[in-house]
Write an enzyme that holds these catalytic residues in place. Structure first.
Site, PDB file in Angstrom:
ATOM      1  N   GLY A 159       0.583  -1.593   0.180  1.00 12.57           N
ATOM      2  CA  GLY A 159       0.034   0.272   0.008  1.00 12.57           C
ATOM      3  C   GLY A 159       0.857   1.349   0.410  1.00 12.57           C
ATOM      4  CD  GLU A 172      11.909  11.279 -28.407  1.00 11.36           C
ATOM      5  OE1 GLU A 172      11.366  11.500 -29.596  1.00 11.36           O
ATOM      6  OE2 GLU A 172      13.240  11.337 -28.201  1.00 11.36           O
ATOM      7  NE  ARG A 228       7.250  -2.622 -42.743  1.00 14.17           N
ATOM      8  CZ  ARG A 228       7.184  -1.046 -42.620  1.00 14.17           C
ATOM      9  NH1 ARG A 228       7.339  -0.062 -42.687  1.00 14.17           N
ATOM     10  NH2 ARG A 228       6.202  -0.752 -42.810  1.00 14.17           N
TER      11      ARG A 228
END
Length: 378
Positions: free
Chosen positions: A338, A361, A373
């Site tokens: 807590g 960014e 890719r």
């Protein structure tokens, strides 16, 4: 291979001393009041943090990217918000130093490297985030001037900065039609939206930058027409390393605070460090941060060396480090129970500040896209 040099150790110690004395004691107050401490930023500028990897001719520190990540990690241990803004300011300074004419560099850099004047990087638009090449802000040549119209979104420092690097469209040819412009903060037709109500980063202003027929001299074109998008992406490579370092700094502080808390907190007849599950969580946090730090240092070295795989490594480091930093901070709240949920302990602020690092960014999904890719396009 990854050991720091004596100069790097001294640099980190200098920044740590500054951050511990001038930033950390005020971070929670600045966050609560949404106060942007421009006076403390100017002090950072006096120590060389306003032009970390800009040349020395106009006040830069001429450090490497490998040095810079040490600076941002130490600053972020005190406050990720302030560290992140200093990163953004350095992106602007680097773009002027790297791509600017001698006249532009002489005009703007001395006050900016000293952080007497601040800078803002303006790429994102209200409807244009990850697909940055689709931006719609226009720049029209009119004699010896350019006329800029459009809106930029989520701009750090907006309303306070003396200079805005604005990416705007000069031709309808996709990314090749984007140019970069130096827009002074006192330009006619330049205005700002209200300060955004944000989850974190409350100690720096975030506003829209609104341009309604802003006229600037043609000499305020940065680089050549059509080069703006390429320049903006080159700046982002370094920005991704910096924001990764900011995440590591915030996560490291949360880890150290958690380890100290578990040693002190008594439960079940002894300190919480006797609870194996909690110690395992500390170990996971430490391993995640250390692995991310190693990747970040490799990426920074690649950017310094202009290695062929530097874009891929910067993307990897950004995603891995921002994820690791956030996870460490989030776990620290759990370890504190807590108390971690209370603002007095500062952990919930770290979580709020670091969450956006996984978005800006270039989102972490875009980082994965860059890496993926690169694999399938070989």
């Amino acid at each position: 291979m990854l050991e720091l040099t004596e100069d790097q150790k001294a640099l980190a110690e200098m920044v740590r001393d500054f951050a511990t004395t001038r930033i950390a004691p005020n971070a929670l107050d600045w966050d609560e009041r949404q106060h942007f401490p421009v006076d403390v930023l100017a002090e950072a500028g006096q120590l060389g943090m306003g032009g970390i990897y800009a040349g020395e001719e106009f006040g830069g520190s001429a450090l490497t990217r490998s040095d810079a990540i040490l600076v941002f990690e130490e600053l972020a241990k005190a406050c990720p918000t302030i560290s992140a803004y200093i990163s953004i300011h350095n992106m602007v300074v680097w773009m002027i130093d790297h791509f600017g004419t001698p006249e532009q560099r002489a005009q703007w850099l001395p006050a900016m490297t000293a952080m007497q004047n601040l800078g803002s990087y303006c790429l994102t638009e209200p409807g244009i985030g990850s697909d940055a090449a689709a931006l719609t802000t226009r720049a029209r040549r009119d004699g010896d001037e350019y006329v800029l119209s459009g809106v930029k979104q989520f701009i750090s420092g907006a309303g306070t900065s003396a200079l805005y690097i604005v990416m705007a469209r000069t031709e309808d040819t996709g990314a090749r039609g984007i140019s970069a412009f130096l827009v002074p903060g006192d330009s006619q037709g330049l205005s700002f939206g209200p300060n955004e109500k944000k989850m974190g980063w409350k100690a720096q202003p975030t506003r829209q930058v609104i341009m309604d027929g802003v006229r600037i001299p043609a000499g305020n074109l940065l680089g050549a027409e059509g080069q703006g998008f390429s320049m903006a992406m080159q700046a982002l490579n370094g920005g991704r390393l910096n924001i990764a370092a900011c995440s590591l700094g915030g996560g490291q502080h949360a880890l150290e605070q958690s380890a100290a808390y578990l040693k002190e907190r008594q439960a079940f007849g002894g300190p919480l460090t006797r609870q194996e599950a909690l110690v395992f969580k500390l170990a996971e946090m430490d391993m995640g941060l250390e692995a991310a730090r190693s990747l970040l240092r490799r990426a920074a070295a690649a950017l310094d060396a202009k290695a062929p795989d530097r874009v891929r490594l910067c993307a990897m480091a950004k995603k891995v480090a921002t994820d690791a930093g956030f996870e460490a901070a989030n776990s620290a709240i759990q370890l504190h129970g807590g108390y971690g949920y209370l603002s007095d302990y500062g952990l919930e602020k770290i979580v709020r500040d670091l969450r956006v690092h996984q978005i800006l960014e270039g989102t972490n999904e875009i980082m994965s896209l860059i890496v993926g890719r690169g694999l399938v396009d070989k």
